[in-house]
Design a protein around this motif. Sequence first.
Motif, PDB file in Angstrom:
ATOM      1  N   ARG A  39       1.456   1.926 -10.174  1.00  0.00           N
ATOM      2  CA  ARG A  39       2.391   2.865 -10.214  1.00  0.00           C
ATOM      3  C   ARG A  39       1.087   3.895  -9.272  1.00  0.00           C
ATOM      4  NH1 ARG A  39       7.312   5.382 -11.274  1.00  0.00           N
ATOM      5  NH2 ARG A  39       6.707   7.385 -11.741  1.00  0.00           N
ATOM      6  N   PRO A  40       1.377   5.154  -9.187  1.00  0.00           N
ATOM      7  CA  PRO A  40       0.390   5.557  -8.368  1.00  0.00           C
ATOM      8  C   PRO A  40       0.665   7.377  -9.907  1.00  0.00           C
ATOM      9  CG  PRO A  40       2.253   5.581  -6.629  1.00  0.00           C
ATOM     10  CD  PRO A  40       2.558   4.891  -7.427  1.00  0.00           C
ATOM     11  N   SER A  41      -0.076   8.319  -9.589  1.00  0.00           N
ATOM     12  CA  SER A  41      -0.037   9.049 -10.352  1.00  0.00           C
ATOM     13  C   SER A  41       0.264  10.443  -9.539  1.00  0.00           C
ATOM     14  CB  SER A  41      -1.163  10.069 -10.674  1.00  0.00           C
ATOM     15  OG  SER A  41      -2.009  10.384  -9.133  1.00  0.00           O
ATOM     16  N   ILE A  42       1.070   9.918  -8.847  1.00  0.00           N
ATOM     17  CA  ILE A  42       2.151  11.054  -7.682  1.00  0.00           C
ATOM     18  C   ILE A  42       3.123  11.569  -8.860  1.00  0.00           C
ATOM     19  CG2 ILE A  42       4.050  11.877  -5.633  1.00  0.00           C
ATOM     20  CD1 ILE A  42       1.817   9.304  -4.627  1.00  0.00           C
ATOM     21  N   GLN A  43       3.257  12.935  -8.900  1.00  0.00           N
ATOM     22  CA  GLN A  43       4.407  13.612 -10.204  1.00  0.00           C
ATOM     23  C   GLN A  43       5.958  14.390  -9.348  1.00  0.00           C
ATOM     24  OE1 GLN A  43       4.372  12.672 -13.013  1.00  0.00           O
ATOM     25  NE2 GLN A  43       2.216  11.460 -12.851  1.00  0.00           N
ATOM     26  N   GLU A  44       6.429  13.077  -8.273  1.00  0.00           N
ATOM     27  CA  GLU A  44       7.445  14.063  -7.338  1.00  0.00           C
ATOM     28  C   GLU A  44       8.999  12.887  -7.660  1.00  0.00           C
ATOM     29  OE1 GLU A  44       6.486  14.074  -3.481  1.00  0.00           O
ATOM     30  OE2 GLU A  44       3.877  15.071  -3.517  1.00  0.00           O
ATOM     31  N   ALA A  45       9.697  13.618  -7.199  1.00  0.00           N
ATOM     32  CA  ALA A  45      10.899  12.295  -8.458  1.00  0.00           C
ATOM     33  C   ALA A  45      10.847  10.713  -7.749  1.00  0.00           C
ATOM     34  CB  ALA A  45      11.975  13.371  -8.034  1.00  0.00           C
ATOM     35  N   TRP A  46      11.148  11.002  -6.049  1.00  0.00           N
ATOM     36  CA  TRP A  46      11.040   9.852  -5.468  1.00  0.00           C
ATOM     37  C   TRP A  46      10.371   8.909  -5.604  1.00  0.00           C
ATOM     38  CZ3 TRP A  46       6.531   7.336  -3.636  1.00  0.00           C
ATOM     39  CH2 TRP A  46       5.913   8.096  -3.451  1.00  0.00           C
ATOM     40  N   VAL A  94       2.218  11.823  10.093  1.00  0.00           N
ATOM     41  CA  VAL A  94       2.361  10.652   9.785  1.00  0.00           C
ATOM     42  C   VAL A  94       4.036  10.904   9.456  1.00  0.00           C
ATOM     43  CG1 VAL A  94       1.987  12.548   7.629  1.00  0.00           C
ATOM     44  CG2 VAL A  94       1.866   9.773   7.454  1.00  0.00           C
ATOM     45  N   THR A  95       4.446  11.943   9.654  1.00  0.00           N
ATOM     46  CA  THR A  95       6.067  11.310   9.668  1.00  0.00           C
ATOM     47  C   THR A  95       7.087  10.910  10.689  1.00  0.00           C
ATOM     48  OG1 THR A  95       6.729  14.012   8.244  1.00  0.00           O
ATOM     49  CG2 THR A  95       8.239  13.169   8.951  1.00  0.00           C
ATOM     50  N   ALA A  96       6.035  11.218  11.751  1.00  0.00           N
ATOM     51  CA  ALA A  96       6.863  10.193  12.658  1.00  0.00           C
ATOM     52  C   ALA A  96       6.294   9.093  12.616  1.00  0.00           C
ATOM     53  CB  ALA A  96       5.484  10.839  14.254  1.00  0.00           C
ATOM     54  N   VAL A  97       5.006   8.103  11.589  1.00  0.00           N
ATOM     55  CA  VAL A  97       4.332   6.982  12.375  1.00  0.00           C
ATOM     56  C   VAL A  97       5.619   6.472  10.664  1.00  0.00           C
ATOM     57  CG1 VAL A  97       2.756   5.488  10.739  1.00  0.00           C
ATOM     58  CG2 VAL A  97       2.297   7.158  12.107  1.00  0.00           C
ATOM     59  N   ALA A  98       6.260   7.223   9.860  1.00  0.00           N
ATOM     60  CA  ALA A  98       7.116   6.531   8.823  1.00  0.00           C
ATOM     61  C   ALA A  98       8.285   6.198   9.637  1.00  0.00           C
ATOM     62  CB  ALA A  98       7.022   7.617   7.707  1.00  0.00           C
ATOM     63  N   LYS A  99       8.664   7.303  10.239  1.00  0.00           N
ATOM     64  CA  LYS A  99      10.018   7.260  10.430  1.00  0.00           C
ATOM     65  C   LYS A  99       9.918   6.267  11.749  1.00  0.00           C
ATOM     66  CE  LYS A  99      11.699  11.620  10.575  1.00  0.00           C
ATOM     67  NZ  LYS A  99      13.098  11.273   9.921  1.00  0.00           N
ATOM     68  N   GLY A 141       1.171  -0.967   0.199  1.00  0.00           N
ATOM     69  CA  GLY A 141       0.010  -0.212  -0.301  1.00  0.00           C
ATOM     70  C   GLY A 141       1.010   1.166   0.131  1.00  0.00           C
ATOM     71  N   GLY A 142       1.529   1.284  -0.902  1.00  0.00           N
ATOM     72  CA  GLY A 142       3.055   2.133  -0.662  1.00  0.00           C
ATOM     73  C   GLY A 142       2.608   3.773  -1.403  1.00  0.00           C
ATOM     74  N   ASN A 143       0.988   3.376  -2.075  1.00  0.00           N
ATOM     75  CA  ASN A 143       0.769   5.083  -2.859  1.00  0.00           C
ATOM     76  C   ASN A 143      -0.337   5.082  -2.197  1.00  0.00           C
ATOM     77  OD1 ASN A 143      -1.306   2.627  -3.090  1.00  0.00           O
ATOM     78  ND2 ASN A 143      -1.107   2.784  -5.150  1.00  0.00           N
ATOM     79  N   GLY A 144      -0.217   4.969  -0.489  1.00  0.00           N
ATOM     80  CA  GLY A 144      -0.792   5.887   0.049  1.00  0.00           C
ATOM     81  C   GLY A 144      -0.914   6.546   1.005  1.00  0.00           C
ATOM     82  N   PHE A 145      -1.627   7.698   1.435  1.00  0.00           N
ATOM     83  CA  PHE A 145      -1.258   8.439   2.549  1.00  0.00           C
ATOM     84  C   PHE A 145      -0.339   8.027   3.181  1.00  0.00           C
ATOM     85  CE2 PHE A 145      -2.242  11.419   6.531  1.00  0.00           C
ATOM     86  CZ  PHE A 145      -0.923  12.363   6.357  1.00  0.00           C
ATOM     87  N   VAL A 146      -0.528   7.689   3.732  1.00  0.00           N
ATOM     88  CA  VAL A 146       1.074   6.725   4.914  1.00  0.00           C
ATOM     89  C   VAL A 146       2.324   5.807   3.989  1.00  0.00           C
ATOM     90  CG1 VAL A 146       1.472   5.236   7.253  1.00  0.00           C
ATOM     91  CG2 VAL A 146      -0.995   6.050   6.765  1.00  0.00           C
ATOM     92  N   GLY A 147       1.394   4.630   2.837  1.00  0.00           N
ATOM     93  CA  GLY A 147       3.172   4.255   2.380  1.00  0.00           C
ATOM     94  C   GLY A 147       3.734   4.723   1.690  1.00  0.00           C
ATOM     95  N   SER A 148       2.763   6.483   0.750  1.00  0.00           N
ATOM     96  CA  SER A 148       4.534   7.291   0.914  1.00  0.00           C
ATOM     97  C   SER A 148       5.366   8.093   1.475  1.00  0.00           C
ATOM     98  CB  SER A 148       3.502   8.545  -0.450  1.00  0.00           C
ATOM     99  OG  SER A 148       2.072   9.475   0.644  1.00  0.00           O
ATOM    100  N   HIS A 149       4.588   8.229   2.619  1.00  0.00           N
ATOM    101  CA  HIS A 149       4.979   8.525   3.389  1.00  0.00           C
ATOM    102  C   HIS A 149       6.453   7.946   4.022  1.00  0.00           C
ATOM    103  CE1 HIS A 149       2.338  12.003   3.956  1.00  0.00           C
ATOM    104  NE2 HIS A 149       3.882  13.061   4.090  1.00  0.00           N
ATOM    105  N   ILE A 150       6.028   6.487   3.849  1.00  0.00           N
ATOM    106  CA  ILE A 150       6.716   5.294   3.952  1.00  0.00           C
ATOM    107  C   ILE A 150       7.875   5.304   3.195  1.00  0.00           C
ATOM    108  CG2 ILE A 150       7.531   3.246   4.654  1.00  0.00           C
ATOM    109  CD1 ILE A 150       4.860   3.469   6.672  1.00  0.00           C
ATOM    110  N   CYS A 151       7.786   4.682   1.958  1.00  0.00           N
ATOM    111  CA  CYS A 151       8.406   4.992   0.962  1.00  0.00           C
ATOM    112  C   CYS A 151       9.327   6.159   1.050  1.00  0.00           C
ATOM    113  CB  CYS A 151       7.498   5.496  -0.671  1.00  0.00           C
ATOM    114  SG  CYS A 151       6.205   3.632  -0.372  1.00  0.00           S
TER     115      CYS A 151
END
Length: 287
Positions: free
Chosen positions: A91-98, A252-257, A63-73
């Motif tokens: 693959r999500p539609s996220i237009q970010e370099a990562w 969400v950043t804390a959860v990802a870390k 689930g890496g393309n979701g709200f929490v998953g993308s921050h974890i990636c």
Amino acid sequence: MNTVASRLIHSKPSVSRLCTLAASRDARYLSTDSNKVDEPFKVEEAETVNVPPPPSDKLLVLGGNGFVGSHICKEALDRGLSVASISRSGRPSIQEAWANNVTWHQGNLLSPDSLKEALDGVSAVISCVGGFGSQSYMYKINGTANINAIRAASEKGIKRFVYISAADFGVVNYLLKGYYDGKRAAETELLTKFPYGGVILRPGFIYGTRNVGSVKLPLGVVGSPLEMVLQHAKPLSQLPLVGPLLTPPVNVTAVAKVAVRGATDPVFPPGIVDAYGIQRYTQQKSR
């Protein structure tokens, strides 16, 4: 005789040179200068200059393309990890370099066979899979799907598995019975299959900027002040019925870390980490 003795006495420089030569053959550089006592280790440094760095761990985010998953990636990539993700949409539609640095797989966790390719070469798994709907659907997506993933990872010999679960909210648990029954069933399976490397995070409300289509929702406007207030109200969370509703929100950043640390730090203790534990681990320096 006197001539021979005289030659031996005056041959000290040659003996010194022989000692130096013998020492160099043993890969040691000796010096009478007290400021150079560490010079014998120069050879060891030279020997490791061309040694390549150890291979990077590979992390699979479910689930890496979701709200929490993308921050974890993103957090895992920042830590230098190789990252792959599997979800129903791929693959999500996220237009970010990562997003270009993640290996995206498309699959359905309700069909365990779709996990086989994604688990190749993986050292740890983090699952963010969950959702809402009818009671039966919520049990499947929160429980069955994650149980399938846990079993597949265990059979593959993967050592660490982190599951993003949810805090108890008292009476809310009964209103969302399928959701919480599914979460707890997945937790039980994880603690059974990964007794030494299973980590369960139980955050409450997770806030941060959430993308909904082209719209960004700044959930931190509400979540951050609530977290500051409620993190000091832990005794009140023990009150019957209303107590669980006072669980502090978590960034969400804390959860990802904490999730990435739980998946990669071999000394991170297995078991359940609640919202207060997530805050505590976030404040600690990662190993």
